[in-house]
Scaffold this active site. Sequence first.
Site, short mmCIF file in Angstrom:
data_model
loop_
_atom_site.label_atom_id
_atom_site.label_comp_id
_atom_site.label_asym_id
_atom_site.label_seq_id
_atom_site.Cartn_x
_atom_site.Cartn_y
_atom_site.Cartn_z
N GLU A 233 0.81 -1.22 0.00
CA GLU A 233 0.00 0.00 0.00
C GLU A 233 0.84 1.27 0.00
OE1 GLU A 233 -4.33 -1.14 1.90
OE2 GLU A 233 -2.84 -0.33 3.28
N GLY B 75 -7.68 -18.23 7.70
CA GLY B 75 -8.90 -17.79 8.40
C GLY B 75 -9.12 -18.59 9.67
N ASP C 240 -16.10 -9.55 13.81
CA ASP C 240 -15.60 -8.62 12.79
C ASP C 240 -14.17 -9.05 12.44
OD1 ASP C 240 -14.74 -6.52 11.25
OD2 ASP C 240 -15.13 -4.95 12.74
N ASP D 175 -3.73 -8.33 9.68
CA ASP D 175 -2.73 -7.34 10.15
C ASP D 175 -2.33 -7.63 11.60
OD1 ASP D 175 -3.13 -6.19 7.68
OD2 ASP D 175 -4.54 -4.69 8.44
#
Length: 290
Positions: free
Chosen positions: A136, A207, A233, A239
């Site tokens: 990013e 996951g 959530d 991260d």
Amino acid sequence: MTIWNLGSINADHVYAVPHIPTPGETLAATGLSRGLGGKGANMSVAAARAGARVAHLGAVGEDGGWMVERLEAYGVDCAHVQRRGGPSGHAIITVDAKGENAITLWPGANRDIEPEAVKQALQGAAPGDLFVTQNETALQPEAAAQARAKGLTVAYAAAPFDAEAVRAVRPHLDLLVLNEIEARQLEQALNSSIESLGIAHVVVTLGARGCDWIEAGSGTRHHVDAPRVEAVDTTGAGDTFTGYLLAGLSQGLAMEAALNRATRAAALKVGRPGAADAIPTAEEVERAVF
Ligand code: ATP
């Protein structure tokens, strides 16, 4: 040991809307909240919450002072966060009543980082420190190459996924972290298995199923289960995981122990709403009973 993180810093503007606007529609939002985000900032917060020493390399725009203050409040060293003209990186996130969202992302200052300042900052790193970056910001391969040459352990989180970005940093990497979808995309793009990338350690997150760690030397694949939690959530789970993993390594934990703590931290995060603010502390991770 210090973790040097060349990472994005984003303002997340979250608008609650009755439905996602359709083309041409003007719609009044019913709620607005602003939070600290960006994969880079989240990872710095996670590593700092894990008790590691973290120096963030990156940039905010004229409107980004509050984000630097927030990072500092979490214990992240922001001495090398640049102030650039123009807007900070930000995300306009519209969320409808069913939780469906649409996101417009502006990279802003994250793509306008001044190269010479990063170079100088990294000159302060010591062999044995860790370096991490994600996809990013500007300067990923340049900074990774410099860090490697200085004797740092170099890690890359391949998100948001772009095969070309991975290709560019790959020669400098000791550790690659990616989720299973990204792993499959990379294998297809490079026509090569994860096992034969030539990177010493590859961690594939799975996951709720935890993660796999692949050691290039022996080609061994180890599996670490994630604790069972009710997912509230999953924003920032990856991260949190990577920040904790790097923190563990910087604190002298062996890979297996660092992965174990990272999966516990990420599981706690998944059980809470929010991003950076919901990342647990090392003490919370230690005390957690799943
Ligand atoms: P995200 O983009 O949502 O931040 P990701 O796609 O980068 O995440 P995932 O593999 O989904 O990565 O999740 C990262 C880590 O978070 C997993 O390896 C696991 O340890 C933890 N995790 C994610 N979801 C769950 C879950 N439902 N229950 C327990 N742990 C989870």
